[in-house]
Design a protein around this motif. Structure first.
Motif, PDB file in Angstrom:
ATOM      1  N   GLU A   1     -34.250  -9.159 -12.663  1.00 13.25           N
ATOM      2  CA  GLU A   1     -34.420  -7.882 -13.339  1.00 13.25           C
ATOM      3  C   GLU A   1     -35.785  -7.887 -14.014  1.00 13.25           C
ATOM      4  OE1 GLU A   1     -32.497  -5.054 -16.717  1.00 13.25           O
ATOM      5  OE2 GLU A   1     -31.089  -6.103 -15.409  1.00 13.25           O
TER       6      GLU A   1
ATOM      7  N   LEU B   1     -32.951 -13.126 -24.644  1.00 14.84           N
ATOM      8  CA  LEU B   1     -33.825 -13.587 -23.575  1.00 14.84           C
ATOM      9  C   LEU B   1     -35.107 -14.195 -24.148  1.00 14.84           C
ATOM     10  CD1 LEU B   1     -34.207 -13.840 -20.538  1.00 14.84           C
ATOM     11  CD2 LEU B   1     -35.163 -11.534 -20.512  1.00 14.84           C
TER      12      LEU B   1
ATOM     13  N   ASP C   1     -29.579  -9.252 -23.398  1.00 10.52           N
ATOM     14  CA  ASP C   1     -30.178  -8.713 -24.606  1.00 10.52           C
ATOM     15  C   ASP C   1     -31.595  -9.273 -24.765  1.00 10.52           C
ATOM     16  OD1 ASP C   1     -29.729  -7.532 -27.508  1.00 10.52           O
ATOM     17  OD2 ASP C   1     -30.575  -9.536 -27.761  1.00 10.52           O
ATOM     18  N   ILE C   2     -32.551  -8.405 -25.082  1.00 11.99           N
ATOM     19  CA  ILE C   2     -33.957  -8.814 -25.143  1.00 11.99           C
ATOM     20  C   ILE C   2     -34.172  -9.947 -26.136  1.00 11.99           C
ATOM     21  CG2 ILE C   2     -36.271  -8.061 -25.825  1.00 11.99           C
ATOM     22  CD1 ILE C   2     -35.620  -7.068 -23.123  1.00 11.99           C
TER      23      ILE C   2
ATOM     24  N   GLY D   1     -39.952  -6.329 -20.550  1.00 12.80           N
ATOM     25  CA  GLY D   1     -39.725  -5.927 -21.923  1.00 12.80           C
ATOM     26  C   GLY D   1     -39.756  -7.100 -22.884  1.00 12.80           C
ATOM     27  N   ALA D   2     -39.173  -8.223 -22.471  1.00 16.81           N
ATOM     28  CA  ALA D   2     -39.179  -9.410 -23.327  1.00 16.81           C
ATOM     29  C   ALA D   2     -40.597  -9.935 -23.522  1.00 16.81           C
ATOM     30  CB  ALA D   2     -38.293 -10.488 -22.711  1.00 16.81           C
TER      31      ALA D   2
ATOM     32  N   SER E   1     -37.721  -5.516 -15.002  1.00 15.17           N
ATOM     33  CA  SER E   1     -37.965  -4.616 -16.127  1.00 15.17           C
ATOM     34  C   SER E   1     -37.520  -5.235 -17.443  1.00 15.17           C
ATOM     35  CB  SER E   1     -37.251  -3.282 -15.897  1.00 15.17           C
ATOM     36  OG  SER E   1     -35.867  -3.473 -15.720  1.00 15.17           O
ATOM     37  N   ASN E   2     -36.386  -5.923 -17.438  1.00 12.22           N
ATOM     38  CA  ASN E   2     -35.912  -6.591 -18.647  1.00 12.22           C
ATOM     39  C   ASN E   2     -36.856  -7.731 -19.037  1.00 12.22           C
ATOM     40  OD1 ASN E   2     -33.883  -6.279 -20.588  1.00 12.22           O
ATOM     41  ND2 ASN E   2     -32.723  -8.024 -19.797  1.00 12.22           N
TER      42      ASN E   2
ATOM     43  N   ALA F   1     -32.283 -12.701 -15.954  1.00  9.22           N
ATOM     44  CA  ALA F   1     -32.731 -11.592 -16.798  1.00  9.22           C
ATOM     45  C   ALA F   1     -31.885 -10.339 -16.676  1.00  9.22           C
ATOM     46  CB  ALA F   1     -34.191 -11.248 -16.459  1.00  9.22           C
ATOM     47  N   VAL F   2     -30.853 -10.354 -15.859  1.00 10.86           N
ATOM     48  CA  VAL F   2     -30.070  -9.142 -15.598  1.00 10.86           C
ATOM     49  C   VAL F   2     -29.160  -8.827 -16.778  1.00 10.86           C
ATOM     50  CG1 VAL F   2     -28.397  -8.036 -14.066  1.00 10.86           C
ATOM     51  CG2 VAL F   2     -30.140  -9.568 -13.117  1.00 10.86           C
ATOM     52  N   ASN F   3     -29.380  -7.658 -17.387  1.00 10.79           N
ATOM     53  CA  ASN F   3     -28.532  -7.161 -18.479  1.00 10.79           C
ATOM     54  C   ASN F   3     -28.448  -8.125 -19.663  1.00 10.79           C
ATOM     55  OD1 ASN F   3     -27.885  -4.824 -16.992  1.00 10.79           O
ATOM     56  ND2 ASN F   3     -26.173  -5.858 -15.985  1.00 10.79           N
TER      57      ASN F   3
END
Length: 279
Positions: A251, A232, A228-229, A257-258, A253-254, A224-226
């Protein structure tokens, strides 16, 4: 269900995740205190610190080349799975994990590649064994370790698999006899990592391969690091078509968000009853 794999204990408690895996021991050799509200995760035979402290622990091939991160095809240094003293240390770590949470995930299990290990300990152990075939002997070493580790784990046992479902490859590469190991493991985890997920046909191919190869439930872990949502989310949709659950690595937080966007999309357009006349 969705889970997170993290080195930050607080992230396992985020409400978006149904399950959290917390790295107590990782491939660097870094260690942390186990937590009660996550599945504690132990890197078994990947250990840079142990290899640096005692190079004699490192597996070697028949030319004496060590399995360390100095070599172009190793991302970290390995410890030979035949080393009893090191294994006892792993069991101590597992015991500490169980004291906090009865579920444990075993990571980085196996020999580093097919040509390993030819250290003195392995050579003597193989000669003294009942096996004539070296691959069979290697598989017995790994299966025995898994069985001994699982005997110490009263809860659910997760085990990470190298992402190669091609018949015979895990056996030849890592010494993992899937049929034998499946007797001891409740769920497997297959990391299918990419730095972009711009295309996912390969993800589907590998996931389908494991679906065919395993009787035991398996989960897919995405990087999940960097990422694009949107990419992902698409990778998640592919992964959950095959795996039992989907986990997100490193990650939170990412990943959060997804998941929020996925759940918002699911709610979009939902109505509750008929609209009022004239509305």
């Amino acid at each position: 269900m969705y889970g997170v794999v993290t080195r930050n204990a607080e992230e396992v408690r985020w409400p978006e995740f149904d399950r959290g895996f917390y790295e107590v021991k990782d491939v660097t050799g870094r260690s942390a205190e186990p937590i009660e509200d996550g599945v504690n995760m132990v890197s078994c035979f990947g250990d840079n610190a142990a290899a640096d402290a005692d190079p004699s622990l490192v597996p070697v091939d028949d030319l004496g080349r060590p399995a360390t991160r100095d070599r172009s095809y190793f991302d970290w240094a390995y410890v030979c799975p035949s080393r009893e003293d090191y294994r006892e240390g792993l069991f101590d770590v597992i015991d500490d994990c169980v004291d906090a949470n009865e579920d444990v995930r075993l990571d980085d299990i196996g020999f580093p590649r097919a040509e390993y290990c030819r250290c003195g300990v392995c050579e003597e152990s193989f000669k003294a064994s009942e096996y004539e075939d070296r691959y069979e002997w290697r598989a017995s070493v790994i299966t025995d370790f898994v069985a001994d580790a699982v005997d110490r784990i009263p809860g659910r046992v997760y085990m990470t698999l190298y992402p190669d479902p091609y018949p015979g490859h895990l056996y030849e590469r890592a010494g993992i006899d899937l049929e034998a190991v499946e007797e001891h493991v409740d769920e497997f985890v297959v990391p299918l990592y990419d730095t972009a997920y711009e295309t996912t046909y390969w993800l589907e191919t590998i996931a389908r391969g494991f679906e065919s190869a395993l009787e035991t439930p398996f989960n897919i872990e995405l990087y999940a690091v960097n990422i694009d949502i949107d990419n992902l989310i698409h990778a998640t949709e592919v992964a959950e078509a095959y795996g039992k659950d989907v986990f997100f690595g490193y990650e939170a937080s990412n990943a959060r968000g997804a998941l929020r966007r996925m759940r918002a999309d699911e709610r979009e357009g939902v109505t509750h009853g008929d609209p009022e006349p004239g509305s």
